[in-house]
Design a protein around this motif. Structure first.
Motif, mmCIF file in Angstrom:
data_model
loop_
_atom_site.group_PDB
_atom_site.id
_atom_site.type_symbol
_atom_site.label_atom_id
_atom_site.label_comp_id
_atom_site.label_asym_id
_atom_site.label_seq_id
_atom_site.Cartn_x
_atom_site.Cartn_y
_atom_site.Cartn_z
ATOM 1 N N THR A 5 0.826 -1.200 0.000
ATOM 2 C CA THR A 5 0.000 0.000 0.000
ATOM 3 C C THR A 5 0.865 1.257 0.000
ATOM 4 O OG1 THR A 5 -0.086 0.007 2.415
ATOM 5 C CG2 THR A 5 -1.894 -1.113 1.274
ATOM 6 N N GLU A 6 0.223 2.387 -0.302
ATOM 7 C CA GLU A 6 0.916 3.667 -0.204
ATOM 8 C C GLU A 6 1.085 4.023 1.270
ATOM 9 O OE1 GLU A 6 0.798 8.263 -1.789
ATOM 10 O OE2 GLU A 6 -0.910 6.971 -2.223
ATOM 11 N N VAL A 7 2.204 4.634 1.589
ATOM 12 C CA VAL A 7 2.504 5.088 2.950
ATOM 13 C C VAL A 7 2.317 6.596 2.991
ATOM 14 C CG1 VAL A 7 4.318 5.322 4.682
ATOM 15 C CG2 VAL A 7 4.137 3.223 3.347
ATOM 16 N N ILE A 8 1.576 7.066 3.968
ATOM 17 C CA ILE A 8 1.370 8.502 4.152
ATOM 18 C C ILE A 8 2.135 8.917 5.402
ATOM 19 C CG2 ILE A 8 -0.325 10.332 4.523
ATOM 20 C CD1 ILE A 8 -2.358 8.449 3.098
ATOM 21 N N PRO A 9 3.228 9.706 5.218
ATOM 22 C CA PRO A 9 4.011 10.150 6.373
ATOM 23 C C PRO A 9 3.132 10.910 7.374
ATOM 24 C CG PRO A 9 5.168 10.637 4.340
ATOM 25 C CD PRO A 9 3.774 10.203 3.958
ATOM 26 N N GLY A 10 3.367 10.654 8.650
ATOM 27 C CA GLY A 10 2.572 11.282 9.687
ATOM 28 C C GLY A 10 1.349 10.469 10.062
ATOM 29 N N LEU A 11 0.943 9.564 9.170
ATOM 30 C CA LEU A 11 -0.190 8.686 9.438
ATOM 31 C C LEU A 11 0.261 7.234 9.562
ATOM 32 C CD1 LEU A 11 -3.276 8.500 9.710
ATOM 33 C CD2 LEU A 11 -3.399 8.250 7.234
ATOM 34 N N HIS A 12 1.233 6.837 8.712
ATOM 35 C CA HIS A 12 1.745 5.467 8.703
ATOM 36 C C HIS A 12 3.219 5.438 9.117
ATOM 37 C CE1 HIS A 12 -1.386 5.280 5.392
ATOM 38 N NE2 HIS A 12 -1.848 4.440 6.297
ATOM 39 N N ASP A 13 3.654 4.289 9.556
ATOM 40 C CA ASP A 13 5.066 4.044 9.851
ATOM 41 C C ASP A 13 5.830 4.039 8.529
ATOM 42 O OD1 ASP A 13 7.541 3.166 10.722
ATOM 43 O OD2 ASP A 13 6.869 1.134 11.151
ATOM 44 N N THR A 14 6.851 4.856 8.421
ATOM 45 C CA THR A 14 7.615 4.960 7.176
ATOM 46 C C THR A 14 8.919 4.164 7.195
ATOM 47 O OG1 THR A 14 8.714 6.962 7.936
ATOM 48 C CG2 THR A 14 6.677 7.250 6.659
ATOM 49 N N SER A 15 9.169 3.402 8.264
ATOM 50 C CA SER A 15 10.458 2.725 8.415
ATOM 51 C C SER A 15 10.727 1.676 7.336
ATOM 52 C CB SER A 15 10.572 2.099 9.804
ATOM 53 O OG SER A 15 9.599 1.090 9.988
ATOM 54 N N GLN A 16 9.704 1.049 6.786
ATOM 55 C CA GLN A 16 9.911 0.033 5.757
ATOM 56 C C GLN A 16 9.549 0.537 4.361
ATOM 57 O OE1 GLN A 16 7.470 -3.178 7.193
ATOM 58 N NE2 GLN A 16 9.117 -4.003 8.438
#
Length: 62
Positions: free
Chosen positions: A10-21
């Motif tokens: 899925t798309e990652v939204i910074p500030g909402l989702h964990d961006t580490s991976q």
């Protein structure tokens, strides 16, 4: 640049989702611009952690 999660596909939204991976992709990458997957294809991940299309094996389906 937009972010893709190779685990959840899925798309990652910074500030909402964990961006580490997350894997960074250009805004115009097909993953963000396609409205649907082509018939006979499934979403997969390549060795670089980027989205890829994979042909579905339908040889066992009648």
């Amino acid at each position: 640049m937009r972010l893709f999660n190779p685990v959840t596909l899925t798309e990652v939204i910074p500030g909402l989702h964990d961006t580490s991976q997350a894997t960074g992709l250009p805004d115009d990458h097909w993953f963000f611009t396609y409205d649907y997957l082509p018939d006979g294809m499934a979403l997969a991940v390549n060795e670089a952690g980027e989205p890829a299309l994979e042909k579905i094996d339908t040889s066992h389906v009648k």
